[in-house]
Design an enzyme around this catalytic site. Sequence first.
Site, PDB file in Angstrom:
ATOM      1  CG  ASP A 196      -1.875   1.174   1.237  1.00 59.83           C
ATOM      2  OD1 ASP A 196      -2.748   1.239   0.359  1.00 59.83           O
ATOM      3  OD2 ASP A 196      -1.739   2.038   2.127  1.00 59.83           O
ATOM      4  CB  ILE A 197       3.434   2.496  -2.128  1.00 55.24           C
ATOM      5  CG1 ILE A 197       4.296   1.528  -1.306  1.00 55.24           C
ATOM      6  CG2 ILE A 197       4.203   3.764  -2.467  1.00 55.24           C
ATOM      7  CD1 ILE A 197       5.560   1.068  -2.005  1.00 55.24           C
ATOM      8  CD  GLU A 198      -3.271   4.806  -0.344  1.00 52.85           C
ATOM      9  OE1 GLU A 198      -3.953   5.843  -0.464  1.00 52.85           O
ATOM     10  OE2 GLU A 198      -3.600   3.840   0.372  1.00 52.85           O
ATOM     11  CD  GLN A 199       5.414   6.934  -0.511  1.00 50.29           C
ATOM     12  OE1 GLN A 199       6.498   7.362  -0.899  1.00 50.29           O
ATOM     13  NE2 GLN A 199       5.310   5.828   0.210  1.00 50.29           N
TER      14      GLN A 199
ATOM     15  CG  MET B 257      -7.290   1.632  -2.784  1.00 48.17           C
ATOM     16  SD  MET B 257      -6.008   2.505  -1.830  1.00 48.17           S
ATOM     17  CE  MET B 257      -5.020   3.197  -3.173  1.00 48.17           C
TER      18      MET B 257
END
Length: 379
Positions: A138-141, A203
């Site tokens: 879960d990398i949301e950058q 998502m």
Amino acid sequence: MALPLLSPLCLLACRPRGIPGLALLPLVVLPLWAGARCPCQDPALCQPIRHHPDFEVFVFDVGYRTWKFYDWSQITTVVIFGKYDPELMCYAHSHGARVVLKGDIPLKDIIDPTFRASWIAQKVKLAKAQYMDGMNIDIEQEANCFSPEYYALTALVKEATDSFHREIKGSQVTFDVTWSPKCKDRCYNYTGIADACDFLFVMSYDEQSPALSECIAAANAPYKETLTGYDDYIKIGINPEKLVMGIPWYGYDYTCLKLLEDRVCTIPKVPSWRASCGIASGQQVPYKIIMKHVNSSISGSHWDKNQQASYYNYKDSSGHLHQVWYDNPQSISLKAAYIQKHGLRGIGMWHANCLDYSGDAVPKQQTKEMWKVLNPKLR
């Protein structure tokens, strides 16, 4: 009876001499019981799950031990975003469901291949010690197209997937992606990432619809925008069987500057990393709280035909007007119909703890209906 879980401690590794600029990784000190013996009453439950279901029901758990009341007849994967609970692992395995780690790391760090390898090795070691079945990344950058981070992220996913598959038979590595591949602030190699891992969790929430850009309250996951996002992923070459639809079990509460015709709630501009107004102007509210308040609201529940979502208005103790937008079984079932029609891999939610598991008659039925809508055979 499961042994108690001790809080992990982290010690900082010393920089190796003669290797200037090498990033530092924390050395994870595992709980004393981890890897020593199986915490389950039946040792067979510490074996990794190897079966791959035809339909995926992907669940995020953030803690609070409500997991005992989930609909385990449907769940295939549980992602642990809260504190690890060995009892949950045993229970999930007894129902044939995988339990996986959360993986998150700064993009700037993974440009270094040595750092990537060390991080992956630690995640595999932790998963083995806790008898888990893989990792959800879960990398949301933010990332720019064709930047060093862009290529490093794809490499990380491939290397992590290869390592987990090699070290834990039957394991699963997945990656969380935003609701649309066209999001400007997050340019990832989506096709490369999809090819590298087992599947993507999309998502489909916190979306920036045209309505939100006009600074009025609107749906968390509008119908048309949500499904267009899946169309776009498929158009760029991602196999639908690599996509799991993510739905929100929470809504947004907006304080209205003005409420026009009991329908249009204007909201203030709030500078954020995504937009000047929209979700940054609201507060997330779990479904269980929404259901407690909707009947006592000044409007009752309304249905928006354009966005295919529900909302209601209420006045707080200070006299301010609010509008709350949320998904319910009706809105979710409309979007979920896309799954079978287009052959998606499954469905999941953020997050399972948003429902009321108190056992009282009314919330019990509401919770049952939210779980039921996940099952394509029961919709």
